[in-house]
Motif scaffolding. Structure first.
Motif, PDB file in Angstrom:
ATOM      1  N   LEU A  46     -21.179 147.732-107.062  1.00 31.89           N
ATOM      2  CA  LEU A  46     -20.989 148.910-107.906  1.00 31.89           C
ATOM      3  C   LEU A  46     -22.318 149.355-108.519  1.00 31.89           C
ATOM      4  N   ALA A  47     -23.164 148.383-108.871  1.00 31.28           N
ATOM      5  CA  ALA A  47     -24.469 148.728-109.427  1.00 31.28           C
ATOM      6  C   ALA A  47     -25.321 149.468-108.393  1.00 31.28           C
ATOM      7  N   LEU A  48     -25.284 149.032-107.139  1.00 34.57           N
ATOM      8  CA  LEU A  48     -26.038 149.710-106.092  1.00 34.57           C
ATOM      9  C   LEU A  48     -25.535 151.136-105.877  1.00 34.57           C
ATOM     10  N   LEU A  49     -24.234 151.329-105.998  1.00 37.37           N
ATOM     11  CA  LEU A  49     -23.664 152.663-105.816  1.00 37.37           C
ATOM     12  C   LEU A  49     -24.141 153.633-106.898  1.00 37.37           C
ATOM     13  N   GLN A  50     -24.581 153.090-108.030  1.00 35.38           N
ATOM     14  CA  GLN A  50     -25.093 153.938-109.102  1.00 35.38           C
ATOM     15  C   GLN A  50     -26.515 154.405-108.825  1.00 35.38           C
ATOM     16  N   THR A  51     -27.229 153.684-107.986  1.00 44.19           N
ATOM     17  CA  THR A  51     -28.652 153.996-107.770  1.00 44.19           C
ATOM     18  C   THR A  51     -28.971 154.446-106.350  1.00 44.19           C
ATOM     19  N   GLU A  52     -28.052 154.235-105.415  1.00 39.16           N
ATOM     20  CA  GLU A  52     -28.304 154.563-104.018  1.00 39.16           C
ATOM     21  C   GLU A  52     -27.293 155.595-103.519  1.00 39.16           C
ATOM     22  N   THR A  53     -27.709 156.402-102.550  1.00 43.35           N
ATOM     23  CA  THR A  53     -26.792 157.313-101.869  1.00 43.35           C
ATOM     24  C   THR A  53     -26.175 156.574-100.693  1.00 43.35           C
ATOM     25  N   VAL A  54     -24.879 156.327-100.766  1.00 41.14           N
ATOM     26  CA  VAL A  54     -24.179 155.525 -99.766  1.00 41.14           C
ATOM     27  C   VAL A  54     -23.118 156.393 -99.089  1.00 41.14           C
ATOM     28  N   ASP A  55     -22.992 156.243 -97.773  1.00 40.31           N
ATOM     29  CA  ASP A  55     -22.036 157.049 -97.007  1.00 40.31           C
ATOM     30  C   ASP A  55     -20.750 156.303 -96.676  1.00 40.31           C
ATOM     31  N   LEU A  56     -20.788 154.971 -96.695  1.00 36.67           N
ATOM     32  CA  LEU A  56     -19.589 154.182 -96.376  1.00 36.67           C
ATOM     33  C   LEU A  56     -19.772 152.782 -96.937  1.00 36.67           C
ATOM     34  N   VAL A  57     -18.666 152.180 -97.385  1.00 36.15           N
ATOM     35  CA  VAL A  57     -18.695 150.824 -97.937  1.00 36.15           C
ATOM     36  C   VAL A  57     -17.825 149.905 -97.085  1.00 36.15           C
ATOM     37  N   ILE A  58     -18.374 148.752 -96.729  1.00 38.55           N
ATOM     38  CA  ILE A  58     -17.603 147.667 -96.111  1.00 38.55           C
ATOM     39  C   ILE A  58     -17.404 146.623 -97.199  1.00 38.55           C
ATOM     40  N   LEU A  59     -16.152 146.355 -97.553  1.00 42.91           N
ATOM     41  CA  LEU A  59     -15.844 145.630 -98.787  1.00 42.91           C
ATOM     42  C   LEU A  59     -14.931 144.437 -98.512  1.00 42.91           C
ATOM     43  N   ASP A  60     -15.390 143.238 -98.855  1.00 43.53           N
ATOM     44  CA  ASP A  60     -14.580 142.034 -98.698  1.00 43.53           C
ATOM     45  C   ASP A  60     -13.536 141.954 -99.819  1.00 43.53           C
ATOM     46  N   VAL A  61     -12.373 141.401 -99.512  1.00 40.05           N
ATOM     47  CA  VAL A  61     -11.307 141.300-100.511  1.00 40.05           C
ATOM     48  C   VAL A  61     -11.578 140.172-101.499  1.00 40.05           C
ATOM     49  N   MET A  62     -11.857 138.975-100.983  1.00 35.84           N
ATOM     50  CA  MET A  62     -11.996 137.793-101.832  1.00 35.84           C
ATOM     51  C   MET A  62     -13.462 137.551-102.158  1.00 35.84           C
ATOM     52  N   MET A  63     -13.840 137.796-103.424  1.00 36.85           N
ATOM     53  CA  MET A  63     -15.219 137.572-103.866  1.00 36.85           C
ATOM     54  C   MET A  63     -15.222 137.091-105.313  1.00 36.85           C
ATOM     55  N   PRO A  64     -16.275 136.363-105.723  1.00 35.90           N
ATOM     56  CA  PRO A  64     -16.386 135.969-107.128  1.00 35.90           C
ATOM     57  C   PRO A  64     -16.770 137.157-108.000  1.00 35.90           C
ATOM     58  N   ARG A  65     -16.648 136.983-109.298  1.00 32.97           N
ATOM     59  CA  ARG A  65     -17.022 137.960-110.334  1.00 32.97           C
ATOM     60  C   ARG A  65     -16.132 139.196-110.296  1.00 32.97           C
ATOM     61  N   LEU A  66     -16.203 139.970-109.231  1.00 31.19           N
ATOM     62  CA  LEU A  66     -15.349 141.153-109.129  1.00 31.19           C
ATOM     63  C   LEU A  66     -14.862 141.262-107.690  1.00 31.19           C
ATOM     64  N   GLY A  67     -13.553 141.083-107.492  1.00 36.58           N
ATOM     65  CA  GLY A  67     -12.976 141.062-106.155  1.00 36.58           C
ATOM     66  C   GLY A  67     -12.932 142.443-105.514  1.00 36.58           C
ATOM     67  N   GLY A  68     -12.586 142.448-104.231  1.00 42.59           N
ATOM     68  CA  GLY A  68     -12.595 143.681-103.469  1.00 42.59           C
ATOM     69  C   GLY A  68     -11.576 144.706-103.918  1.00 42.59           C
ATOM     70  N   ILE A  69     -10.375 144.259-104.291  1.00 44.62           N
ATOM     71  CA  ILE A  69      -9.340 145.204-104.721  1.00 44.62           C
ATOM     72  C   ILE A  69      -9.789 145.928-105.985  1.00 44.62           C
ATOM     73  N   GLN A  70     -10.301 145.178-106.956  1.00 44.89           N
ATOM     74  CA  GLN A  70     -10.758 145.781-108.207  1.00 44.89           C
ATOM     75  C   GLN A  70     -11.963 146.699-107.959  1.00 44.89           C
ATOM     76  N   ALA A  71     -12.876 146.250-107.091  1.00 41.79           N
ATOM     77  CA  ALA A  71     -14.040 147.080-106.773  1.00 41.79           C
ATOM     78  C   ALA A  71     -13.620 148.373-106.078  1.00 41.79           C
ATOM     79  N   CYS A  72     -12.643 148.273-105.181  1.00 37.95           N
ATOM     80  CA  CYS A  72     -12.154 149.458-104.477  1.00 37.95           C
ATOM     81  C   CYS A  72     -11.570 150.472-105.458  1.00 37.95           C
ATOM     82  N   LEU A  73     -10.780 149.989-106.402  1.00 35.78           N
ATOM     83  CA  LEU A  73     -10.198 150.883-107.405  1.00 35.78           C
ATOM     84  C   LEU A  73     -11.287 151.569-108.223  1.00 35.78           C
ATOM     85  N   ARG A  74     -12.344 150.831-108.563  1.00 35.62           N
ATOM     86  CA  ARG A  74     -13.448 151.395-109.339  1.00 35.62           C
ATOM     87  C   ARG A  74     -14.188 152.461-108.530  1.00 35.62           C
ATOM     88  N   ILE A  75     -14.416 152.179-107.246  1.00 37.59           N
ATOM     89  CA  ILE A  75     -15.098 153.148-106.384  1.00 37.59           C
ATOM     90  C   ILE A  75     -14.271 154.420-106.259  1.00 37.59           C
TER      91      ILE A  75
END
Length: 235
Positions: free
Chosen positions: A43-72
């Motif tokens: 999410l921090a990179l998305l604030q500073t970089e121009t991104v055209d597509l995200v490949i996002l893992d579901v199971m991750m520490p700190r902030l999981g993929g489902i929560q990150a997807c909702l934020r995006i």
């Protein structure tokens, strides 16, 4: 959006080996590739970089993929392909319900993932193409629902309904072919522009999300009707 050969892809996955192999295959196709080891960094990179597509893992520490997807999704319709080590229907449904455009189960063929990336970028590029001069027939009304094809705008009882590009494309397909029944496979092939492979859950989840946003009770539908054993239609 950048052209296909200059698009920037962000890989968010806590497994370095997965990031490395996906990075190599995408870079070989000419893409610019960014990496993040968890959802917060992504999410921090998305604030500073121009991104055209995200490949996002579901199971991750700190902030999981489902929560990150909702934020995006709170900030736009950036294409998202979710990865998961689990090939369970519930994981897929959760991923798609949270706003992902596609879902790939680990272990996966990197070439298949690259093909999915290209498909999503093509679809997004077509969605963002500047429309020609608008004509009256480019807007249609179905009951209390108004669909403006060129503006990609949907109004329900005079209020705008926020749809994802895929949800709009499904609605447009059914609305512009009123009375015609589309199978799940046909919807997937037409909207995703890919061969239908295990497409049933993907389409069903998007139909369910679309119905929720249109306040369309599937038991007494005003708009999207299920033809059991065949598919979906709008009369």
């Amino acid at each position: 959006m950048n052209s296909d050969n200059s698009a920037t892809i962000l890989i968010i996955d806590d497994e370095p080996e997965i990031r490395e192999i996906v990075h190599i295959f995408l870079k070989n196709e000419g893409y610019r590739v960014l990496e993040a080891e968890d959802g917060e960094r992504g999410l921090a990179l998305l604030q500073t970089e121009t991104v055209d597509l995200v490949i996002l893992d579901v199971m991750m520490p700190r902030l999981g993929g489902i929560q990150a997807c909702l934020r995006i999704r709170e900030n736009g319709n950036l294409p998202i392909i979710m990865l998961s080590a689990k090939n369970e229907d519930m994981d897929k449904i959760l991923g798609l319900t949270s706003g992902a455009d596609d879902y790939v189960a680990k272990p996966f063929n990197p070439l298949e993932l690259v093909a999915r990336v290209k498909s999503q970028l093509r679809r997004m590029k077509m969605t963002e193409a500047p429309p020609p001069q608008e004509k009256p027939q480019d807007e249609m009304a179905i009951g209390e629902l108004t669909i403006n094809i060129l503006r990609h705008q949907v109004m329900l009882q005079g209020k705008e309904v926020a749809l994802t590009p895929l949800e709009f494309d499904i609605l447009e397909l059914l609305a512009t072919h009123r009375g015609q029944v589309f199978s799940v496979d046909k919807i997937y092939e037409t909207v995703w522009k890919d061969p239908a492979m295990q497409s049933d859950k993907t389409v069903m989840v998007h139909i369910r999300n679309l119905r929720d946003k249109l306040k369309d009770n599937p038991r007494e539908p005003k708009y999207i009707k299920t033809v059991w054993g065949v598919g979906y239609k709008i009369d």
